[in-house]
Design an enzyme around this catalytic site. Structure first.
Site, PDB file in Angstrom:
ATOM      1  N   THR A   1     -11.736 -40.997  37.308  1.00 50.36           N
ATOM      2  CA  THR A   1     -12.820 -41.623  36.549  1.00 50.36           C
ATOM      3  C   THR A   1     -14.026 -41.932  37.428  1.00 50.36           C
ATOM      4  OG1 THR A   1     -13.403 -43.722  35.475  1.00 50.36           O
ATOM      5  CG2 THR A   1     -11.537 -43.792  36.937  1.00 50.36           C
TER       6      THR A   1
ATOM      7  N   TYR B   1      -8.997 -51.600  37.222  1.00 47.58           N
ATOM      8  CA  TYR B   1      -8.803 -50.252  36.671  1.00 47.58           C
ATOM      9  C   TYR B   1      -9.267 -49.202  37.687  1.00 47.58           C
ATOM     10  CZ  TYR B   1     -10.045 -46.042  33.990  1.00 47.58           C
ATOM     11  OH  TYR B   1     -10.181 -44.739  33.567  1.00 47.58           O
TER      12      TYR B   1
HETATM   13  N1  LIG Z   1     -12.225 -41.873  27.806  1.00 50.16           N
HETATM   14  C1  LIG Z   1     -13.048 -41.863  28.856  1.00 50.16           C
HETATM   15  O1  LIG Z   1     -14.275 -41.990  28.711  1.00 50.16           O
HETATM   16  C2  LIG Z   1     -12.497 -41.699  30.243  1.00 50.16           C
HETATM   17  C3  LIG Z   1     -13.412 -41.763  31.317  1.00 50.16           C
HETATM   18  C4  LIG Z   1     -12.924 -41.609  32.607  1.00 50.16           C
HETATM   19  C5  LIG Z   1     -11.583 -41.332  32.823  1.00 50.16           C
HETATM   20  N2  LIG Z   1     -10.728 -41.290  31.775  1.00 50.16           N
HETATM   21  C6  LIG Z   1      -9.317 -40.992  32.045  1.00 50.16           C
HETATM   22  O2  LIG Z   1      -8.893 -40.005  31.115  1.00 50.16           O
HETATM   23  C7  LIG Z   1      -7.506 -40.185  30.822  1.00 50.16           C
HETATM   24  C8  LIG Z   1      -7.300 -40.256  29.323  1.00 50.16           C
HETATM   25  O3  LIG Z   1      -8.023 -41.361  28.791  1.00 50.16           O
HETATM   26  P1  LIG Z   1      -8.190 -41.611  27.227  1.00 50.16           P
HETATM   27  O4  LIG Z   1      -9.551 -42.148  27.009  1.00 50.16           O
HETATM   28  O5  LIG Z   1      -7.719 -40.432  26.472  1.00 50.16           O
HETATM   29  O6  LIG Z   1      -7.164 -42.850  27.027  1.00 50.16           O
HETATM   30  P2  LIG Z   1      -5.975 -43.091  25.977  1.00 50.16           P
HETATM   31  O7  LIG Z   1      -5.524 -44.495  26.181  1.00 50.16           O
HETATM   32  O8  LIG Z   1      -6.409 -42.698  24.601  1.00 50.16           O
HETATM   33  O9  LIG Z   1      -4.862 -42.084  26.475  1.00 50.16           O
HETATM   34  C9  LIG Z   1      -3.979 -42.360  27.551  1.00 50.16           C
HETATM   35  C10 LIG Z   1      -2.561 -42.147  27.050  1.00 50.16           C
HETATM   36  O10 LIG Z   1      -1.661 -42.343  28.145  1.00 50.16           O
HETATM   37  C11 LIG Z   1      -0.488 -42.939  27.630  1.00 50.16           C
HETATM   38  N3  LIG Z   1       0.210 -43.644  28.697  1.00 50.16           N
HETATM   39  C12 LIG Z   1      -0.234 -44.677  29.438  1.00 50.16           C
HETATM   40  N4  LIG Z   1       0.714 -45.085  30.290  1.00 50.16           N
HETATM   41  C13 LIG Z   1       1.795 -44.282  30.093  1.00 50.16           C
HETATM   42  C14 LIG Z   1       3.080 -44.224  30.664  1.00 50.16           C
HETATM   43  N5  LIG Z   1       3.478 -45.130  31.564  1.00 50.16           N
HETATM   44  N6  LIG Z   1       3.947 -43.261  30.251  1.00 50.16           N
HETATM   45  C15 LIG Z   1       3.563 -42.363  29.298  1.00 50.16           C
HETATM   46  N7  LIG Z   1       2.346 -42.390  28.699  1.00 50.16           N
HETATM   47  C16 LIG Z   1       1.477 -43.349  29.093  1.00 50.16           C
HETATM   48  C17 LIG Z   1      -0.978 -43.898  26.544  1.00 50.16           C
HETATM   49  O11 LIG Z   1       0.033 -44.214  25.588  1.00 50.16           O
HETATM   50  C18 LIG Z   1      -2.151 -43.122  25.948  1.00 50.16           C
HETATM   51  O12 LIG Z   1      -1.783 -42.429  24.773  1.00 50.16           O
HETATM   52  C19 LIG Z   1      -7.068 -41.451  31.579  1.00 50.16           C
HETATM   53  O13 LIG Z   1      -6.469 -41.031  32.789  1.00 50.16           O
HETATM   54  C20 LIG Z   1      -8.378 -42.173  31.864  1.00 50.16           C
HETATM   55  O14 LIG Z   1      -8.285 -42.977  33.014  1.00 50.16           O
HETATM   56  C21 LIG Z   1     -11.149 -41.480  30.487  1.00 50.16           C
END
Ligand SMILES: NC(=O)c1ccc[n+]([C@@H]2O[C@H](COP(=O)([O-])OP(=O)(O)OC[C@H]3O[C@@H](n4cnc5c(N)ncnc54)[C@H](O)[C@@H]3O)[C@@H](O)[C@H]2O)c1
Length: 312
Positions: free
Chosen positions: A125, A147
């Site tokens: 991120t 985070y």
């Molecule tokens: N959405 C954004 O703008 C953004 C920006 C930067 C980075 N990210 C990264 O992208 C990735 C996805 O983010 P997102 O926005 O889709 O979030 P999200 O919360 O919708 O998806 C993450 C998923 O991971 C699952 N998860 C978490 N811990 C777990 C575990 N211990 N075992 C199994 N599953 C687990 C959750 O249930 C969830 O469904 C993450 O790594 C996040 O840090 C997202």
């Protein structure tokens, strides 16, 4: 290519999984359907959609504790999306962020030692850069939230395995991903829901903070491309190319929804970024990453999607 996508019931992971399946790949999908940050109902619905896809083998399991040897041993590529995102909650529940973002990654890397692994894409991120994330991958790393700290630790862990034993890890640092499917705890999703309902929007900070928003389809395409085009040991920014302020985004939402927004101002949220303007030249050159929509058209698509949900 046999791809494992973790976090497959999440916002971005589900889009990656569906795109891979539509391209004819067999996908092993993992998610624990965790609640906490936002209600798990949306994840349950996405799991159901994935389970009805014959190319997807869905496993509901928690990477922090499940026996990962139950996963198919033929996995060649991993896209590790699973994490606990969101800055605010990370100040209140460090154990949750440490365990889901770091310990779970350690367990997954350990399990992957048994697979014929060609690439491990560690999703990171812009929060690893901290308050200001303006520039390329050489920017100073100064996370300003628990985070960001746990995500930086996780990418360092994956890269440590690369340096030690040629574990084929590459890192993608996403910048504010938006569009249809966006998480309910994220700003644009909340702004649009309130705007559609004619309710008051809470704006944290001055509104002058900027974001180089990344449209979800562009992020998904870059992530899938990284499976074959990224180099192990390398880090790539995945960022939109327009730096726009939150106030500008609100103006676009107002025009799209077609009625004046009611805005209530609050002090800036803890750890919030002041400026993000990611330089993704490296991903453009090496992964073929492209930007396909303007913020205006991307937000219009998100408004349309939220209207279809009856979101509020
Ligand atoms: N959405 C954004 O703008 C953004 C920006 C930067 C980075 N990210 C990264 O992208 C990735 C996805 O983010 P997102 O926005 O889709 O979030 P999200 O919360 O919708 O998806 C993450 C998923 O991971 C699952 N998860 C978490 N811990 C777990 C575990 N211990 N075992 C199994 N599953 C687990 C959750 O249930 C969830 O469904 C993450 O790594 C996040 O840090 C997202």
């Amino acid at each position: 290519m046999k791809v494992l996508v973790t976090g497959a019931a999440g916002f971005i992971g589900s889009a990656v999984t569906e795109q891979l399946a539509s391209e004819g790949h067999a996908v092993v999908a993992v998610d624990a359907l965790l609640g906490g940050l936002y209600p798990s109902a949306e994840k349950v619905a996405r799991r159901q959609r994935l389970e009805s896809n014959p190319s997807v083998d869905f496993h509901q399991l928690d990477l922090r504790e499940a026996d990962l040897s139950t996963l198919p041993s033929s996995i060649t590529h991993v896209i590790h999306e699973a994490a606990m995102p969101g800055l605010g909650l990370s100040w209140n529940d460090f154990a949750l962020y440490e365990s889901c973002n770091l310990s779970a990654t350690a367990r997954l890397i350990e399990a992957a030692a048994e697979w014929p692994l060609e690439r491990f894409i560690q999703i990171s991120t812009s929060s690893v850069y901290g308050k200001t994330a303006a520039g390329d991958e050489t920017l100073a790393l100064a996370p300003a939230s628990p985070y960001g700290v746990t995500k930086l630790a996780a990418e360092n862990l994956a890269l440590a395995h690369w340096r030690d034993s040629a574990f084929p890890a590459s890192v993608l640092r996403y910048f504010s991903v938006y569009g249809p499917g966006q998480r309910p705890d994220m700003a644009y999703r909340k702004f649009i829901a309130k705007a559609l309902a004619g309710e008051k929007i809470t704006l944290f900070g001055t509104g002058e903070q900027t974001r180089s928003n990344t449209y979800v389809d562009d992020c998904v395409a870059a992530t899938i491309s990284a499976l074959t085009r990224s180099s192990p040991g390398e880090i790539y920014n995945i960022s939109g190319h327009e730096e726009r302020s939150i106030s500008e985004a609100l103006g676009i939402i107002e025009a799209e929804v077609g009625r004046p927004l009611l805005i209530e101002r609050q002090p800036a949220a803890r750890g919030d970024q002041i400026r993000t303007a990611g330089d993704s030249s490296k991903a453009q050159e090496n992964l073929g990453f492209t930007h396909t929509v303007t913020l205006e058209s991307g937000l219009a698509r998100q408004v349309e999607w939220q209207r279809s949900l009856g979101d509020r």
